[in-house]
Write a protein that holds these residues in place. Structure first.
Motif, PDB file in Angstrom:
ATOM      1  N   THR A 155       0.852  -1.194   0.000  1.00  0.00           N
ATOM      2  CA  THR A 155       0.000   0.000   0.000  1.00  0.00           C
ATOM      3  C   THR A 155       0.884   1.238   0.000  1.00  0.00           C
ATOM      4  OG1 THR A 155      -0.101   0.141   2.409  1.00  0.00           O
ATOM      5  CG2 THR A 155      -1.755  -1.239   1.321  1.00  0.00           C
ATOM      6  N   VAL A 156       0.238   2.387  -0.246  1.00  0.00           N
ATOM      7  CA  VAL A 156       0.981   3.652  -0.240  1.00  0.00           C
ATOM      8  C   VAL A 156       1.551   3.943   1.139  1.00  0.00           C
ATOM      9  CG1 VAL A 156      -1.072   5.037   0.264  1.00  0.00           C
ATOM     10  CG2 VAL A 156       0.868   6.090  -0.903  1.00  0.00           C
ATOM     11  N   ASP A 157       0.870   3.519   2.211  1.00  0.00           N
ATOM     12  CA  ASP A 157       1.409   3.723   3.568  1.00  0.00           C
ATOM     13  C   ASP A 157       2.667   2.887   3.794  1.00  0.00           C
ATOM     14  OD1 ASP A 157      -0.590   5.521   4.189  1.00  0.00           O
ATOM     15  OD2 ASP A 157      -1.934   3.954   4.987  1.00  0.00           O
ATOM     16  N   ARG A 177       5.450   4.714   2.075  1.00  0.00           N
ATOM     17  CA  ARG A 177       5.826   5.897   2.850  1.00  0.00           C
ATOM     18  C   ARG A 177       6.683   5.502   4.065  1.00  0.00           C
ATOM     19  NH1 ARG A 177       3.457  10.897   3.002  1.00  0.00           N
ATOM     20  NH2 ARG A 177       1.657  10.104   1.829  1.00  0.00           N
ATOM     21  N   ALA A 237       2.441   1.240  -6.074  1.00  0.00           N
ATOM     22  CA  ALA A 237       1.487   1.712  -5.062  1.00  0.00           C
ATOM     23  C   ALA A 237       1.641   3.203  -4.751  1.00  0.00           C
ATOM     24  CB  ALA A 237       1.655   0.904  -3.771  1.00  0.00           C
ATOM     25  N   THR A 238       2.688   3.851  -5.259  1.00  0.00           N
ATOM     26  CA  THR A 238       2.931   5.268  -4.965  1.00  0.00           C
ATOM     27  C   THR A 238       1.911   6.123  -5.693  1.00  0.00           C
ATOM     28  OG1 THR A 238       5.295   4.861  -4.685  1.00  0.00           O
ATOM     29  CG2 THR A 238       4.608   7.133  -5.065  1.00  0.00           C
ATOM     30  N   ASP A 239       1.206   6.995  -4.935  1.00  0.00           N
ATOM     31  CA  ASP A 239       0.247   7.907  -5.557  1.00  0.00           C
ATOM     32  C   ASP A 239       0.875   9.291  -5.718  1.00  0.00           C
ATOM     33  OD1 ASP A 239       0.361   8.878  -2.994  1.00  0.00           O
ATOM     34  OD2 ASP A 239      -1.712   8.355  -2.475  1.00  0.00           O
ATOM     35  N   TRP A 240       0.110  10.204  -6.313  1.00  0.00           N
ATOM     36  CA  TRP A 240       0.630  11.551  -6.622  1.00  0.00           C
ATOM     37  C   TRP A 240       0.938  12.330  -5.345  1.00  0.00           C
ATOM     38  CZ3 TRP A 240       3.227  14.051  -9.842  1.00  0.00           C
ATOM     39  CH2 TRP A 240       3.223  15.436  -9.899  1.00  0.00           C
ATOM     40  N   THR A 241       0.168  12.138  -4.313  1.00  0.00           N
ATOM     41  CA  THR A 241       0.426  12.856  -3.052  1.00  0.00           C
ATOM     42  C   THR A 241       1.770  12.457  -2.467  1.00  0.00           C
ATOM     43  OG1 THR A 241      -1.961  12.975  -2.595  1.00  0.00           O
ATOM     44  CG2 THR A 241      -0.456  13.303  -0.739  1.00  0.00           C
ATOM     45  N   LEU A 242       2.063  11.158  -2.470  1.00  0.00           N
ATOM     46  CA  LEU A 242       3.355  10.704  -1.931  1.00  0.00           C
ATOM     47  C   LEU A 242       4.511  11.185  -2.812  1.00  0.00           C
ATOM     48  CD1 LEU A 242       4.955   9.120   0.124  1.00  0.00           C
ATOM     49  CD2 LEU A 242       4.519   7.030  -1.189  1.00  0.00           C
TER      50      LEU A 242
END
Length: 339
Positions: free
Chosen positions: A44-46, A49, A73-78
């Protein structure tokens, strides 16, 4: 091709989807293979992170940066968060490096000027030495002539008496001139000695500044060349890992101390601070020293009284202390190399 132009060519190549872009992708994947495998367990993105935070605290940024940016799993926010952290970290180190580079260039100019002055002084000393030798020879010749005149002139007439008096007056002038030159030579010799001492001190200071810059650059250098066996010979010379460490910084300027605290906290450590007694009570120093593993203080930005107290408290409690050359980030990072 300059480094800036090469950088632009690679960025242009990365935007393309032909063979060149694919080769660049494969090259970066091979270089950071170890970090990519470590990030593969993230689902997941978490998770991505969290792994990025661990790498950031250890100072292993380049490989983790590539692995996190290319993870599915990396999104634009990260992506924005990671890019922002790396961007601000480059500003922090770059600002300190630019200031130290300016000081280094000024030191080089000062050293060149001092070398020119020393060369001029040495030439002047050589010239005065030659004049002194010439005058000494003339003085000896005058004394010999005067001796011959006194022996041969048993009954000197008025003409010979005037000649002797003229020679004696000339001898007195030559002696006075020789004494003046010897005094001037002694003064110039002492001045040249002081300049040589100052030059040696400036060269020693320049070596310290160069060492600080080298250590600061080492913190930001890519250290991901370890193979799977973890060969000790390929480990970096200095990795700034402060996880769980508590340090104390006495003196400095508030804004620079805040930068140092962010630097230490980004690497998992804690930085305590005390202004040396300007606004904060010096009675707090013993407790802060006891809580710390090592104490730092910039010798150019802390009072002599505070320095004496810190040394006394550290020696009493067995806490190591490290004086640093200035209140800059580069000097602090160089001091951390011995932690």
């Amino acid at each position: 091709m300059s480094e800036h132009r090469l950088h632009g060519e690679v960025v242009h190549l990365a935007r393309r989807k032909d063979g060149g872009g694919k080769l660049l992708q494969k090259m970066l994947d091979r270089r950071h293979e170890r970090e990519i495998r470590r990030f593969d367990r993230a689902r997941t993105v978490d998770d991505v992170r969290a792994l990025w935070r661990e790498s950031l605290e250890r100072g292993e940024i380049p490989g983790a940066y590539w692995a996190a940016m290319t993870h599915p799993a990396t999104d634009w926010t990260l992506v924005q968060d990671i890019f922002g952290e790396v961007h601000m970290l480059s500003h922090l180190v770059g600002q300190s490096n630019r200031a130290d580079i300016r000081r280094l260039r000024q030191l080089e100019i000062d050293l060149a000027e001092r070398e020119e002055r020393i060369a001029a002084q040495e030439a002047r000393i050589h010239e005065l030495s030659e004049q002194r030798d010439t005058l000494s020879a003339r003085q000896r010749a005058s004394e010999a002539l005067q001796s011959v005149t006194r022996v041969t002139a048993t009954r000197p007439d008025d003409t010979s008496r005037e000649a002797v008096q003229s020679l004696e007056a000339r001898l007195a002038r030559e002696c006075a001139h020789a004494e003046a030159l010897e005094e001037k030579l002694a003064i110039l010799t002492e001045s040249a000695s002081r300049l040589s001492h100052d030059l040696a001190a400036e060269m020693a200071r320049r070596k310290v500044v160069e060492a600080e810059l080298s250590t600061t650059e080492a913190v930001m250098t890519v250290h991901n060349s370890l193979d799977e066996t973890g060969d000790a010979a390929s480990k970096p010379r200095f990795v700034c890992d402060l996880t769980g460490r508590t340090l104390l910084y006495v003196g400095g300027r508030p804004r620079q101390v805040a930068q140092l605290r962010r630097f230490v906290e980004a690497r998992g450590g804690t930085l305590l601070s005390h202004d040396g007694g300007i606004e904060e009570s010096r009675t707090l120093l013993p407790g802060l020293v006891n809580r710390s593993e090592r104490v730092f203080f910039p010798v150019e930005c802390v009072s002599h009284e505070a320095t004496a107290l810190v040394k006394r408290f550290c020696e009493a409690g067995g806490t190591p202390f490290q004086p640093v050359r200035s209140a800059s980030l580069a000097s602090f990072v160089h001091g951390l190399s011995s932690v």
